[in-house]
Design an enzyme around this catalytic site. Sequence first.
Site, short mmCIF file in Angstrom:
data_model
loop_
_atom_site.label_atom_id
_atom_site.label_comp_id
_atom_site.label_asym_id
_atom_site.label_seq_id
_atom_site.Cartn_x
_atom_site.Cartn_y
_atom_site.Cartn_z
CD GLU A 446 -2.87 1.12 0.39
OE1 GLU A 446 -3.14 0.37 -0.64
OE2 GLU A 446 -3.84 2.39 0.35
CB THR A 557 -9.98 8.99 -11.12
OG1 THR A 557 -8.71 8.50 -10.32
CG2 THR A 557 -11.04 8.97 -10.16
C1 DMJ Z 1 -10.37 3.81 -7.24
O1 DMJ Z 1 -11.41 3.89 -6.64
C2 DMJ Z 1 -9.87 5.00 -7.83
O2 DMJ Z 1 -8.87 4.94 -8.90
C3 DMJ Z 1 -9.35 6.30 -7.19
O3 DMJ Z 1 -9.22 7.51 -7.76
C4 DMJ Z 1 -8.61 5.81 -6.02
N1 DMJ Z 1 -8.75 4.90 -5.40
C5 DMJ Z 1 -9.36 3.61 -5.93
C6 DMJ Z 1 -8.44 2.46 -6.44
O4 DMJ Z 1 -7.34 2.16 -5.83
#
Ligand code: DMJ
Length: 571
Positions: A446, A557
């Site tokens: 992580e 994202t």
């Molecule tokens: C996802 O929900 C998206 O990529 C977000 O921007 C960051 N966290 C998670 C994946 O790790």
Amino acid sequence: TDLPRSPPAAAEPRHASPAAPRRLREKLRTAARMAGPPAHTAPGSRQQVQGGEGRAEPATGAPPARETRAPFRFDYQRFRRSLRHPVRGRRPSEDPETRARRMKIKEMMKFAWDNYKQYALGKNELRPLTKNGHIGNMFGGLRGATVIDALDTLYIMELEEEFQEAKKWVEKSFDLNVNGEASLFEVNIRYIGGLLATYYLTGEEVFKSKALELGEKLLPAFNTPTGIPRGVINLGRQDTRSLFSPCSGMSWSWGWASAGSSILAEFGTLHLEFLHLSELSGNPVFAEKASTSQLGVMNIRKVLNRVEKPQGLYPNFLSPVTGNWVQHHVSIGGLGDSFYEYLIKSWLMSDKKDSEAKKMYDDALEAIEKHLIKKSAGGLTYIAEWRGGILDHKMGHLACFSGGMIALGAEHAGEERKQHHMDLAAEITNTCHESYARSDTKLGPEAFRFDAGSEAMATRLSERYYILRPEVVESYMYMWRLTHDPKYRQWGWEVVKALEKHCRVEAGFSGIRDVYTTTPTHDNMQQSFFLAETLKYLYLLFCEDDVLSLDDWVFNTEAHPLPVNHTNFKA
Ligand code: DMJ
């Protein structure tokens, strides 16, 4: 970003006054009236939703006759003709190994979906060890996060039957009539993003109408003194009869966020989806400042451009009341990450017209390079975090998306910066690969550190876990598309093998608690972003470049593809 999953119970006092819902409804009505029906707006033309003052009015001199015009209808067929590549590519002949690897990833997606369907359909995620569903507290009573997140991946992988199963669930069981406290950010990137992408890919109206209906439920979060939305929103029905409905239009800041602040990566990760909500509805309220209200995502940039940035950096916490920073913690990983991503992608999605976003991105990257990018003793480039001027030599898995982002922007960074940015992107991606390669499972932790003799490894027990995150393979996908260096496919294949070996269990895929042991324990969670992002980016890594071409699409994202606004669109 990825945030602590605490309920908003300990949040600051609720800010929406009982009168707020009425004011909001009035603003929405006003905005809808102002919008008129731009019935023949080509997908390429954004004037209708972007330039508040410059909104196009009929140039005929005739009195406006809006009431008599047909209601707005987005022209899907014209949009499809504006794409430069077939959505699922042309499938030219290719080497059998690449095809076999792609098929393997498709099989993994089918396995993840089938198990979710069998044991958890309608819940938000699958618990693959206990073979049941998980609901969680991020989505305010909404269900089916995995269905919505998986839709476009199923479609792109041509898992037709499974796509129909998911679609049927959306038609028959996806209930927006819920009453609960949701993360504005998570609902936007997963639900709105997933629904919008699937509408653009398929033209099926159900996805558009659900996205628009849900989008309206998010608008009250913007009802703050600055127009910077709060992080938590109650999705309860806005009761038009009662001004005292306890759930209508109420929003909160996260209880754990400093002094009632809003989070950079949360309010900075709405732009792509909200512009599309305006595009598809013909209603500018999502995108721009509507008259006297402060609704709309365009306003967010105005606030950010007004406030002074320490050394040109953007701290992660901003007060939605004063518009000032609340704390000086800067991170390109969690809490900051997708704000930067959405700047460059806003510019790309505007077909390179949104120069304000490009400038903000260029300036932010320059400040990041100057203050946060470091090289370890062993020669690994990494992005540190910044706490009021003190560097924390740590990089989160979340920050590993930045290799891909910097590569995506590099092509458009003046001639002299281009190669430099490509090199930087390659170095960061290499560092993230090292964080995988140095673990026993070949999956990354992580967070990893560059201090006390450590290089690209987690030093704390609490940072050793891997929850099926996508950011590293996301960067491999962009680096492959932009360089065609075969090492990125090779690195992606190492991840596939590691996922199969350590994360695949009898009924799905699970995160693991420690990447540094070859007999890891599982966390019993198949995250929805594994289907939305990790498997999609891996699949695209082994596809031809014209499958969801970067000429036509930007990925939100959560890896949901949203179309570029081609201004040279011809009907
Ligand atoms: C996802 O929900 C998206 O990529 C977000 O921007 C960051 N966290 C998670 C994946 O790790």
